[in-house]
Design a protein around this motif. Sequence first.
Motif: not given
Length: 153
Positions: A29-36, A41-42, A82-84, A104-106
């Motif tokens: 869940a944390a990685v998902s939130l960080l990806a969002l 940010a982008f 695709v990631l999520l 995290v690597v992603y």
Amino acid sequence: MVDLSAMVKESCKTRLAPPEPPFHMQYVAAVSLLALIQYVAFGMAVGYARGKYGVNAPAITGHEVFERYFRVQQNTLELIVVLLPALWLFAQYVHPGWAAGLGVVYLVGRTLYFLGYVRDPAKRELGFALTALPIVALLVGALIGVGVASVRA
């Protein structure tokens, strides 16, 4: 004598308490939130570049560096869809800790891709590899995991 008020309180407490997440799923869940958050940010960086390089909306061309920012954001959008699902399916059917690690690597790869592409598009290879490889691993792992689970069912 039965204490009904204590039973009601206990019942409400159990029902209102959030369920304990399965082991390591909070990391997924944390990685998902960080990806969002990274994607947002982008997007904000694209807005900054619009102002800095004078590219007024709705234009998406007009200055080469702005176009690099925009391209990174659009490419990230193409990959996050695709990631999520792959991340969550891998976590469910293979292992949540490994899923979070690949996520995290992603995230690191996407950051390197962003920095490299904005500076010089020819310098994006490492970031691209660290983005694409985890996604492929998540997809293949999820596919195998779902297949194994289907055979066992």
